[in-house]
Design a protein around this motif. Structure first.
Motif, mmCIF file in Angstrom:
data_model
loop_
_atom_site.group_PDB
_atom_site.id
_atom_site.type_symbol
_atom_site.label_atom_id
_atom_site.label_comp_id
_atom_site.label_asym_id
_atom_site.label_seq_id
_atom_site.Cartn_x
_atom_site.Cartn_y
_atom_site.Cartn_z
ATOM 1 N N LYS A 277 12.595 -0.387 18.422
ATOM 2 C CA LYS A 277 11.727 -1.562 18.616
ATOM 3 C C LYS A 277 10.530 -1.523 17.660
ATOM 4 O O LYS A 277 10.115 -2.554 17.144
ATOM 5 C CB LYS A 277 11.234 -1.667 20.064
ATOM 6 C CG LYS A 277 12.346 -1.909 21.068
ATOM 7 C CD LYS A 277 13.031 -3.225 20.855
ATOM 8 C CE LYS A 277 14.045 -3.484 21.949
ATOM 9 N NZ LYS A 277 14.984 -4.538 21.619
ATOM 10 N N GLU A 278 9.980 -0.339 17.422
ATOM 11 C CA GLU A 278 8.881 -0.214 16.470
ATOM 12 C C GLU A 278 9.330 -0.664 15.084
ATOM 13 O O GLU A 278 8.626 -1.406 14.397
ATOM 14 C CB GLU A 278 8.394 1.240 16.388
ATOM 15 C CG GLU A 278 7.714 1.747 17.629
ATOM 16 C CD GLU A 278 7.468 3.238 17.599
ATOM 17 O OE1 GLU A 278 6.568 3.677 18.315
ATOM 18 O OE2 GLU A 278 8.154 3.979 16.860
ATOM 19 N N TYR A 279 10.528 -0.224 14.688
ATOM 20 C CA TYR A 279 11.068 -0.612 13.389
ATOM 21 C C TYR A 279 11.254 -2.133 13.312
ATOM 22 O O TYR A 279 10.892 -2.758 12.316
ATOM 23 C CB TYR A 279 12.406 0.094 13.127
ATOM 24 C CG TYR A 279 13.023 -0.325 11.822
ATOM 25 C CD1 TYR A 279 12.671 0.301 10.635
ATOM 26 C CD2 TYR A 279 13.939 -1.376 11.770
ATOM 27 C CE1 TYR A 279 13.210 -0.107 9.426
ATOM 28 C CE2 TYR A 279 14.484 -1.780 10.567
ATOM 29 C CZ TYR A 279 14.124 -1.147 9.405
ATOM 30 O OH TYR A 279 14.653 -1.560 8.206
ATOM 31 N N GLU A 280 11.809 -2.715 14.353
ATOM 32 C CA GLU A 280 12.052 -4.161 14.363
ATOM 33 C C GLU A 280 10.741 -4.954 14.279
ATOM 34 O O GLU A 280 10.664 -5.961 13.577
ATOM 35 C CB GLU A 280 12.836 -4.558 15.614
ATOM 36 C CG GLU A 280 14.273 -4.052 15.599
ATOM 37 C CD GLU A 280 15.010 -4.341 16.890
ATOM 38 O OE1 GLU A 280 14.595 -5.242 17.658
ATOM 39 O OE2 GLU A 280 16.024 -3.662 17.139
ATOM 40 N N GLY B 250 0.833 -1.192 0.000
ATOM 41 C CA GLY B 250 0.000 0.000 0.000
ATOM 42 C C GLY B 250 0.869 1.244 0.000
ATOM 43 O O GLY B 250 1.777 1.378 -0.807
ATOM 44 N N GLU B 251 0.630 2.140 0.944
ATOM 45 C CA GLU B 251 1.406 3.369 1.068
ATOM 46 C C GLU B 251 2.678 3.195 1.883
ATOM 47 O O GLU B 251 3.496 4.102 1.962
ATOM 48 C CB GLU B 251 0.579 4.451 1.772
ATOM 49 C CG GLU B 251 -0.570 5.009 0.990
ATOM 50 C CD GLU B 251 -1.202 6.152 1.758
ATOM 51 O OE1 GLU B 251 -1.253 7.257 1.182
ATOM 52 O OE2 GLU B 251 -1.614 5.945 2.915
ATOM 53 N N ILE B 252 2.842 2.043 2.513
ATOM 54 C CA ILE B 252 3.960 1.808 3.419
ATOM 55 C C ILE B 252 5.122 1.170 2.663
ATOM 56 O O ILE B 252 4.970 0.129 2.019
ATOM 57 C CB ILE B 252 3.571 0.877 4.589
ATOM 58 C CG1 ILE B 252 2.281 1.332 5.263
ATOM 59 C CG2 ILE B 252 4.718 0.746 5.584
ATOM 60 C CD1 ILE B 252 2.327 2.661 5.944
ATOM 61 N N VAL B 253 6.288 1.795 2.758
ATOM 62 C CA VAL B 253 7.500 1.265 2.136
ATOM 63 C C VAL B 253 8.545 1.060 3.228
ATOM 64 O O VAL B 253 8.856 1.986 3.985
ATOM 65 C CB VAL B 253 8.056 2.216 1.050
ATOM 66 C CG1 VAL B 253 9.343 1.666 0.465
ATOM 67 C CG2 VAL B 253 7.014 2.439 -0.035
ATOM 68 N N LEU B 254 9.060 -0.148 3.308
ATOM 69 C CA LEU B 254 10.110 -0.503 4.258
ATOM 70 C C LEU B 254 11.380 -0.767 3.465
ATOM 71 O O LEU B 254 11.417 -1.674 2.634
ATOM 72 C CB LEU B 254 9.706 -1.753 5.047
ATOM 73 C CG LEU B 254 10.756 -2.380 5.947
ATOM 74 C CD1 LEU B 254 11.057 -1.486 7.130
ATOM 75 C CD2 LEU B 254 10.284 -3.749 6.420
ATOM 76 N N ASP B 255 12.401 0.050 3.698
ATOM 77 C CA ASP B 255 13.702 -0.139 3.052
ATOM 78 C C ASP B 255 14.638 -0.734 4.089
ATOM 79 O O ASP B 255 15.170 -0.017 4.945
ATOM 80 C CB ASP B 255 14.228 1.198 2.534
ATOM 81 C CG ASP B 255 15.521 1.055 1.753
ATOM 82 O OD1 ASP B 255 16.269 0.084 1.986
ATOM 83 O OD2 ASP B 255 15.794 1.929 0.908
ATOM 84 N N LEU B 256 14.805 -2.054 4.028
ATOM 85 C CA LEU B 256 15.629 -2.748 5.017
ATOM 86 C C LEU B 256 17.092 -2.340 4.956
ATOM 87 O O LEU B 256 17.760 -2.273 5.990
ATOM 88 C CB LEU B 256 15.501 -4.269 4.836
ATOM 89 C CG LEU B 256 14.152 -4.874 5.210
ATOM 90 C CD1 LEU B 256 14.067 -6.317 4.761
ATOM 91 C CD2 LEU B 256 13.898 -4.756 6.700
#
Length: 97
Positions: free
Chosen positions: A26-29, A3-9
């Motif tokens: 912690k939120e990111y993890e 959707g609108e959420i992009v996670l760049d590891l």
């Protein structure tokens, strides 16, 4: 990308609708674990083991608080989450809205 959420590891960056979202570690993890298991339920135990470690003995409500913070930052309506779904008695899952 969901959707609108992009996670760049690689860059350790989360964006929503092109805007950077400031997450605590912690939120990111938690988000990374849920998004890499897209649409699959991640149990509370798995989340605690992966994010806090197997020797963590704190309050189990900590996870619920972190999920609440994530919903406030990522969801258009945190009271009716489209992405971060609770699976009662089991854990959480991240889904495409």
């Amino acid at each position: 990308e969901v959707g609108e959420i992009v996670l760049d590891l690689d860059a350790h960056i989360v964006t929503k609708g092109g805007q950077a979202v400031n997450l605590r570690q912690k939120e990111y993890e938690i988000l990374a674990l849920l998004m890499t298991h897209l649409s699959k339920v991640v149990t509370r135990e798995q989340l605690f083991d992966e994010v806090w470690g197997t020797d963590w003995l704190g309050d189990t409500r900590t996870l619920d608080v972190h999920i609440s913070w994530l919903r406030a930052k990522l969801e258009s309506d945190p009271a009716r989450p489209a992405y971060l779904q609770t699976v009662r008695g089991v854990g959480y899952r991240f889904v495409a809205p």
